[in-house]
Design a protein around this motif. Sequence first.
Motif, mmCIF file in Angstrom:
data_model
loop_
_atom_site.group_PDB
_atom_site.id
_atom_site.type_symbol
_atom_site.label_atom_id
_atom_site.label_comp_id
_atom_site.label_asym_id
_atom_site.label_seq_id
_atom_site.Cartn_x
_atom_site.Cartn_y
_atom_site.Cartn_z
ATOM 1 N N ARG A 82 41.658 34.850 36.575
ATOM 2 C CA ARG A 82 40.974 36.116 36.889
ATOM 3 C C ARG A 82 41.834 37.302 36.434
ATOM 4 O O ARG A 82 41.367 38.248 35.831
ATOM 5 C CB ARG A 82 40.683 36.196 38.389
ATOM 6 C CG ARG A 82 40.142 37.517 38.894
ATOM 7 C CD ARG A 82 38.751 37.841 38.401
ATOM 8 N NE ARG A 82 38.731 38.469 37.087
ATOM 9 C CZ ARG A 82 37.608 38.869 36.487
ATOM 10 N NH1 ARG A 82 36.433 38.696 37.055
ATOM 11 N NH2 ARG A 82 37.654 39.430 35.311
ATOM 12 N N ASP A 155 33.021 32.371 43.317
ATOM 13 C CA ASP A 155 32.973 33.789 43.709
ATOM 14 C C ASP A 155 33.386 34.027 45.163
ATOM 15 O O ASP A 155 33.468 35.172 45.599
ATOM 16 C CB ASP A 155 31.594 34.402 43.406
ATOM 17 C CG ASP A 155 30.481 33.802 44.242
ATOM 18 O OD1 ASP A 155 30.760 32.918 45.071
ATOM 19 O OD2 ASP A 155 29.321 34.224 44.064
ATOM 20 N N ASP A 159 36.736 37.419 42.054
ATOM 21 C CA ASP A 159 35.631 38.224 41.558
ATOM 22 C C ASP A 159 35.059 37.525 40.317
ATOM 23 O O ASP A 159 35.805 37.201 39.386
ATOM 24 C CB ASP A 159 36.180 39.612 41.202
ATOM 25 C CG ASP A 159 35.090 40.570 40.794
ATOM 26 O OD1 ASP A 159 33.957 40.388 41.258
ATOM 27 O OD2 ASP A 159 35.375 41.487 40.009
ATOM 28 N N THR A 160 33.778 37.269 40.314
ATOM 29 C CA THR A 160 33.148 36.515 39.229
ATOM 30 C C THR A 160 32.103 37.392 38.544
ATOM 31 O O THR A 160 31.293 38.022 39.220
ATOM 32 C CB THR A 160 32.490 35.236 39.799
ATOM 33 O OG1 THR A 160 33.493 34.490 40.490
ATOM 34 C CG2 THR A 160 31.884 34.375 38.706
ATOM 35 N N ASP A 161 32.148 37.446 37.211
ATOM 36 C CA ASP A 161 31.270 38.374 36.489
ATOM 37 C C ASP A 161 29.882 37.802 36.234
ATOM 38 O O ASP A 161 28.882 38.476 36.425
ATOM 39 C CB ASP A 161 31.926 38.767 35.164
ATOM 40 C CG ASP A 161 33.237 39.490 35.393
ATOM 41 O OD1 ASP A 161 33.194 40.617 35.896
ATOM 42 O OD2 ASP A 161 34.306 38.909 35.110
ATOM 43 N N LYS A 189 26.550 42.982 35.705
ATOM 44 C CA LYS A 189 27.506 42.060 36.325
ATOM 45 C C LYS A 189 26.848 41.342 37.509
ATOM 46 O O LYS A 189 26.088 41.951 38.261
ATOM 47 C CB LYS A 189 28.723 42.852 36.812
ATOM 48 C CG LYS A 189 29.796 41.973 37.389
ATOM 49 C CD LYS A 189 31.004 42.769 37.818
ATOM 50 C CE LYS A 189 31.871 41.880 38.681
ATOM 51 N NZ LYS A 189 33.133 42.454 39.050
ATOM 52 N N GLY A 190 27.170 40.078 37.646
ATOM 53 C CA GLY A 190 26.611 39.302 38.750
ATOM 54 C C GLY A 190 25.363 38.534 38.345
ATOM 55 O O GLY A 190 24.822 37.769 39.141
ATOM 56 N N SER A 320 33.864 33.092 52.767
ATOM 57 C CA SER A 320 34.518 33.737 51.646
ATOM 58 C C SER A 320 35.948 34.046 51.976
ATOM 59 O O SER A 320 36.275 34.423 53.091
ATOM 60 C CB SER A 320 33.781 35.014 51.268
ATOM 61 O OG SER A 320 34.380 35.571 50.116
ATOM 62 N N ARG A 322 37.373 36.271 50.054
ATOM 63 C CA ARG A 322 37.485 37.645 49.555
ATOM 64 C C ARG A 322 36.970 38.588 50.640
ATOM 65 O O ARG A 322 35.879 38.400 51.164
ATOM 66 C CB ARG A 322 36.675 37.812 48.275
ATOM 67 C CG ARG A 322 37.250 37.001 47.129
ATOM 68 C CD ARG A 322 36.309 36.973 45.952
ATOM 69 N NE ARG A 322 35.996 38.323 45.540
ATOM 70 C CZ ARG A 322 34.791 38.708 45.122
ATOM 71 N NH1 ARG A 322 33.797 37.855 45.113
ATOM 72 N NH2 ARG A 322 34.582 39.937 44.737
ATOM 73 N N GLU A 324 35.764 41.677 50.792
ATOM 74 C CA GLU A 324 34.488 42.392 50.670
ATOM 75 C C GLU A 324 33.318 41.432 50.817
ATOM 76 O O GLU A 324 32.266 41.786 51.311
ATOM 77 C CB GLU A 324 34.415 43.173 49.337
ATOM 78 C CG GLU A 324 34.291 42.335 48.078
ATOM 79 C CD GLU A 324 35.642 41.930 47.508
ATOM 80 O OE1 GLU A 324 35.717 41.785 46.292
ATOM 81 O OE2 GLU A 324 36.599 41.734 48.267
ATOM 82 N N GLU A 325 33.506 40.178 50.376
ATOM 83 C CA GLU A 325 32.436 39.187 50.495
ATOM 84 C C GLU A 325 32.292 38.742 51.948
ATOM 85 O O GLU A 325 31.200 38.552 52.450
ATOM 86 C CB GLU A 325 32.769 37.962 49.635
ATOM 87 C CG GLU A 325 32.558 38.179 48.162
ATOM 88 C CD GLU A 325 31.084 38.185 47.789
ATOM 89 O OE1 GLU A 325 30.366 37.322 48.275
ATOM 90 O OE2 GLU A 325 30.670 39.078 47.037
#
Lengths: 328, 135
Positions: A82, A155, A159-161, A189-190, A320, A322, A324-325
Motif C-alpha cells: 500500500r 480493504d 485503503d483499497t482503490d 475510487k472504490g 475493520s 482501519r 475510519e472503516e
Amino acid sequence: MTEKPKIAIYGLGACAGCDQTVVDLNEILLQLAETVDIVLWPLAMDFKLSRIQAMQDGEVALSILSGAVINSDHHEMAALLRRKSRIVLAMGTCACFGGVPGLANFCGREEMFNQVYRDAPTVTNPDGVRPQPETDVGGRKLTLPEFSGHVFTLDQVIDTDYYLPGCPPPPALIGNAITAVLAGDLPPKGSSLAPRKALCDTCPRNSRKPGRMDIRYFRRIHEVDADPDECFLAAGIVCLGPATRSGCGEACIRINVPCRGCFGPVPGGVGSAPKFLSTLTSLLTVERDDEIEEAIDSLPDPAGYLYRFCQPSSILGRKSLREEEAEA
Amino acid sequence: MEPYDPKIVCFSCNFGWGYLSGEEALGAVISNWIPVICTGKIDTRHILKAFKAGADGVLILGCPEGHCHFQDGNYQTRKKAYLIRKVLGAFGIEPERLDMELAIDPEGKKIPQLLARMKRRLAELGPVKITGDVR
C-alpha cells in the motif's frame, strides 16, 4: 527513454488461482511485459523483499493483491505494498469479500485449530503439535507468520482503490483492469471493475424462467439430473444468480452448475447474502409452519451457502482494522 | 456493575399494532420501536444490522394469518424469519433472539408486555457474542 510503469502482483491468503489467471492472459501478458516493469510476482519470478522495501513510497504504479488477510505476514505485505503503490487493486473474491477462507470466521480460532490440527479425519498428530510463531531448533529461532484470529478482506486492513471480484476473475477482466489503470481511464475510487448487472440478467437460462416460481423444497445439484437449459431456481436448485454480480461469463451455469455467488453482490448492496435470503424465502410457496420448516430445513448449512464467499465482508461478520472503516 | 438490561429492537405492522394510540404516545414508552407499513417491508438487512449495532434481540409484530393488508407480507416475513434464525445461529447468535408474534393489538397495550417477556428470556442468554471475534 521514459521509465516503464511498475506493477506488483502478490497473493496474500490465496490459493494462487488468481495469479494463475494472470498467467492465462497468454499473449496479452507478453505485450504487457513490453510496456510495464513487473517488480514483484512470486508465482512467476524471483524477488527480494529488500528491493521492494528500498523503493520510494508511491513508486509502484499498481499493486494487484489477491487473497484474504489471514496472518501477520499478510498484514505486513499488504501495508508495505500500500505504501509503495499509487493504486491498489483487490483482485479476486478473497481480497474483495474474504472468499472461502473467510468461512473460518464462523468458528473461533480454537475451534478452527482443533479441526485442522486435531479432529479432521486425515490428521495424524498424536503429540498435538500446533504451529507456533517462534520455535527453538538447535539454538536457532525459527519463525512462522502468526494467525490473526480472524480472516479480513483487503480493504479492512489497507485503503483499497479498486475491486475485481471472481473466483478467479476471468482473464479478460484482469486485462481490462490493467489496461484501464495504465491508461488512467478509471471509474471513481472504490468501484468494482466488473459489470454492474446481476447474473440472472445475462444468464442464458433466463428465457426459460417461469413467470412465477413454485418451490416447495430445495434440492442440491448433485441430487438431480438438472435440465441444462432450465432455470435452476425454478427446479428448486439453489442458484445465487439473482443477487450476484455478472462478469464471470456464466462459467458455472454453462457447465450445468448453479451460481454459488463468487462475484459478490450487485452494486448498492451490503453483501449478497441478505438479499438472496429474502429472494429465496419469497420463492417458497409452502404455507403451513411445518411445511415452511421442512422446506427450509431441506437446505443444509444455509449460512455456508449464503456466505460461501463473503462472510468477512458481511453485516455480521465484518470487522475493520482501519479506524475510519470501523467507525462507519 | 450495572445489571444487564437487554436491548430489543421491535418492528411492528402499522395495520395491526398500536394504530389507535399513535406513534408518538407509544414511542414514548417503547424504546427502539420501529413501526412499519407491513412486516413484509422489513428487510433481512434491517434485522442483521440491528444485531450488529448491539441489539440483544429483535421482535417482529405482524398481523395474523389472512389479515395482511398487502395480501401476505406477514407470511413472507414468517418464512424469512425462520431462515434468518438459522443463519444467526451460524454467527453464534442464539436463534431465539429473533422472535415473531402474529396478532392484532390496535392500542398496542400488549407491546410492552411482549417486550418484557422477551427481555426476561434474553436476560438468561446474556449479551450477544458474535463468533470469530478478533482476539
